[in-house]
Design a protein around this motif. Structure first.
Motif, mmCIF file in Angstrom:
data_model
loop_
_atom_site.group_PDB
_atom_site.id
_atom_site.type_symbol
_atom_site.label_atom_id
_atom_site.label_comp_id
_atom_site.label_asym_id
_atom_site.label_seq_id
_atom_site.Cartn_x
_atom_site.Cartn_y
_atom_site.Cartn_z
ATOM 1 N N ASN A 126 4.833 54.021 50.871
ATOM 2 C CA ASN A 126 5.607 53.064 50.074
ATOM 3 C C ASN A 126 5.930 53.646 48.707
ATOM 4 N N LEU A 127 7.033 53.187 48.158
ATOM 5 C CA LEU A 127 7.358 53.436 46.756
ATOM 6 C C LEU A 127 7.403 52.083 46.045
ATOM 7 N N LEU A 128 6.788 52.015 44.882
ATOM 8 C CA LEU A 128 6.745 50.786 44.104
ATOM 9 C C LEU A 128 7.459 51.011 42.774
ATOM 10 N N LEU A 129 8.499 50.227 42.541
ATOM 11 C CA LEU A 129 9.243 50.317 41.288
ATOM 12 C C LEU A 129 8.685 49.283 40.310
ATOM 13 N N VAL A 130 8.321 49.742 39.119
ATOM 14 C CA VAL A 130 7.846 48.862 38.055
ATOM 15 C C VAL A 130 8.952 48.804 37.002
ATOM 16 N N ILE A 131 9.578 47.638 36.878
ATOM 17 C CA ILE A 131 10.759 47.470 36.034
ATOM 18 C C ILE A 131 10.416 46.584 34.850
ATOM 19 N N ILE B 54 9.347 46.046 42.703
ATOM 20 C CA ILE B 54 10.102 46.144 43.940
ATOM 21 C C ILE B 54 9.384 47.116 44.861
ATOM 22 N N LEU B 55 9.021 46.642 46.052
ATOM 23 C CA LEU B 55 8.321 47.465 47.026
ATOM 24 C C LEU B 55 9.326 47.999 48.035
ATOM 25 N N LEU B 56 9.450 49.335 48.092
ATOM 26 C CA LEU B 56 10.361 49.997 49.017
ATOM 27 C C LEU B 56 9.561 50.557 50.185
ATOM 28 N N HIS B 57 9.723 49.958 51.359
ATOM 29 C CA HIS B 57 9.002 50.419 52.539
ATOM 30 C C HIS B 57 9.611 51.714 53.069
ATOM 31 N N PRO B 58 8.870 52.412 53.929
ATOM 32 C CA PRO B 58 9.449 53.595 54.578
ATOM 33 C C PRO B 58 10.257 53.219 55.820
ATOM 34 N N ILE B 59 11.228 52.353 55.633
ATOM 35 C CA ILE B 59 12.167 52.009 56.705
ATOM 36 C C ILE B 59 13.462 52.772 56.461
ATOM 37 N N GLU B 60 13.843 53.564 57.442
ATOM 38 C CA GLU B 60 15.074 54.331 57.343
ATOM 39 C C GLU B 60 16.203 53.560 58.008
ATOM 40 N N LEU B 61 17.354 53.524 57.355
ATOM 41 C CA LEU B 61 18.529 52.855 57.887
ATOM 42 C C LEU B 61 19.559 53.904 58.262
ATOM 43 N N SER B 62 19.926 53.933 59.544
ATOM 44 C CA SER B 62 20.953 54.863 60.017
ATOM 45 C C SER B 62 22.318 54.227 59.797
#
Length: 475
Positions: A262-267, A231-239
């Protein structure tokens, strides 16, 4: 919400965001020769209605979902389109006006009509055929089911663990080794969670994992390998406060902060090993290509952007297309590769091709396995509205390209394997818009000889709005 306005800039391009009022069923004209082995149905899903009650949506992602079907048989091709009768669609159809907010378009009536999370599924992004049923996905809620033969809507389909309401993401993955169907959902709250759900080939629930997410992020697509989900987590902030108060739409509440990376989750799909969180350079991903395991490493290919200016912002291309203009898209989509070393928590990123591209796919027989070729849409410059297709050799970046010119748009290719071929040969089916005639066509391209052009074009009698994703079901 805006009053309907005439297109400006590039009027022909507005055909991609033009409401298709009529639900058709006819046999379109075929130019060229259809391959005799091409037998089955191409299903496509995308937004089809952008106008109601004199008001027009403000973003390309805001239209109601519409399924299109191209049936290939011995007597030619049959074309059909049907709207997905979601709860939102039926409510607004009865009212004769828009009553619900969508991605970027707030509902009429001010903040109080938009407060809270009032967005409901439009079932207008992807379509999957499983066990003689079509599943139409959005980014919220459960998918809607449709009869694959009549295209009648069958209502919401309960997937995942019983009694757990999940907002499934649009993209799902099928494990070719087992037939398992994998899905993900993102759950916002005081603590953010990602749900990984896997159904067996017969539809029964095989696994469900609830994973704490280190970041609240918007996710559209992801990766699956034989033993892992990425799962790739972009640096998009949600207000969330501004969004939940009804002061801003969802996309207006998003902010890109590249400095966070980016943060990458390896599951581990079995759930037996802890989740690993790895850091990587910032890039925005709409779509993954494929991922596979290679010894102790994982290879994951995708199209990434340095920034998603085509998606968020007042001048974003996805907003300006509603006015027939190209809008802002300064950052091209580039084919990128992550080489992931989970044991040492290391990610190396390489650019496989400098060619601007999107909608990457592989031969479906290569899913979760090592692949050589990526099939993409492409265009000169950073535009997100593409006029060509390319087969990119991931081993060296060489590309076989066909470009149909600046007044043609080509959508996501769907790879159909040639049943008589032992190697990677088949056809790419791409739904296009011809700017000169103002009508749409389905192009049939040889996968191993793109530069030769389409072997056939199936001409519709009208323009069809931008179709995001498709699925081929062999006869």
């Amino acid at each position: 919400m805006t009053r309907a306005a005439p297109p400006s800039g590039q009027p022909w391009l507005a055909g991609l965001a033009t409401t298709l009022d009529t639900e058709h069923d006819y046999r379109p004209r075929v130019e060229g020769r259809l391959p005799a082995a091409l037998r089955g149905t191409l299903y496509r899903n995308g937004p089809g209605r952008f106008d109601r009650g004199g008001l027009r949506k403000r973003h390309l992602l805001d239209g109601d979902g519409m399924i299109q079907a191209f049936d290939f048989g011995g007597d030619g091709v049959r074309y059909r389109n049907r709207y997905v009768r979601t709860a939102k669609f039926l409510e607004e159809q009865q009212a004769g006006r828009y009553t619900r907010p969508t991605w970027t378009t707030r509902a009429p009536g001010g903040p109080w009509r938009n407060a809270g999370n009032r967005i409901r599924s439009q079932a207008g992004v992807t379509v999957v055929h499983r066990n003689d049923r079509l599943y139409a996905f959005d980014e919220v809620g459960q998918p809607y089911g449709l009869d694959p033969h009549s295209l009648d809507t069958l209502g919401e389909q309960a997937l995942g663990p019983a009694g757990v309401p999940l907002d499934f993401k649009a993209h799902t993955k099928t494990d070719p080794n087992t037939g398992d169907w994998a899905l993900i959902a993102f759950q916002h709250g005081p603590r953010n969670h990602i749900h990984l759900v896997e159904h067996a080939a017969d539809g029964t629930l095989r696994r469900h994992q609830r994973i704490v997410s280190p970041r609240a992020s918007y996710i559209h697509d992801w990766f699956l390998t034989e033993h892992h989900a990425l799962i790739l987590l972009h640096p998009i902030e949600l207000s969330l406060p501004a969004y939940l108060a009804g002061l801003r739409s969802f996309t207006e509440s998003l902010h890109w902060d590249a400095a966070r990376g980016n943060l990458l989750l390896v599951i581990d799909r079995s759930g037996q090993s802890p989740v690993r969180v790895l850091e990587a350079p910032a890039s925005f991903m709409w779509h993954s290509l494929n991922a596979y395991e290679q010894g102790g490493t994982i290879v994951a290919d995708f199209v990434g952007y340095a920034a998603p200016d085509h998606f968020i912002g007042e001048r974003a291309a996805f907003r300006q297309i509603m006015l027939g203009a190209t809008g802002e898209a300064r950052h091209p989509g580039l084919l990128r590769r992550y080489v992931i070393d989970p044991a040492h928590r290391r990610v190396t990123e390489n650019i496989l091709s400098e060619r601007n591209c999107e909608f990457p796919i592989v031969d479906p027989r290569a899913a979760t396995r090592a692949h050589r070729y990526a099939y993409v849409t492409t265009a000169p410059g950073p535009s997100v509205f593409h006029s060509g297709l390319a087969r990119i050799d991931t081993a060296g970046g060489r590309a076989d390209v066909i470009d149909l010119g600046p007044r043609t748009h080509l959508g996501e290719p769907v790879f159909v394997p040639d049943p008589a071929a032992r190697d990677e040969r088949g056809w790419l089916l791409s739904l296009g818009l011809d700017g000169d005639s103002g009508t749409s066509f389905l192009g049939v391209f040889p996968s191993d000889a793109l530069a030769d052009g389409p072997v056939a074009r199936i001409w519709l009698e009208h323009p069809t709005p931008l179709s995001f994703h498709g699925y081929w079901q062999s006869a």
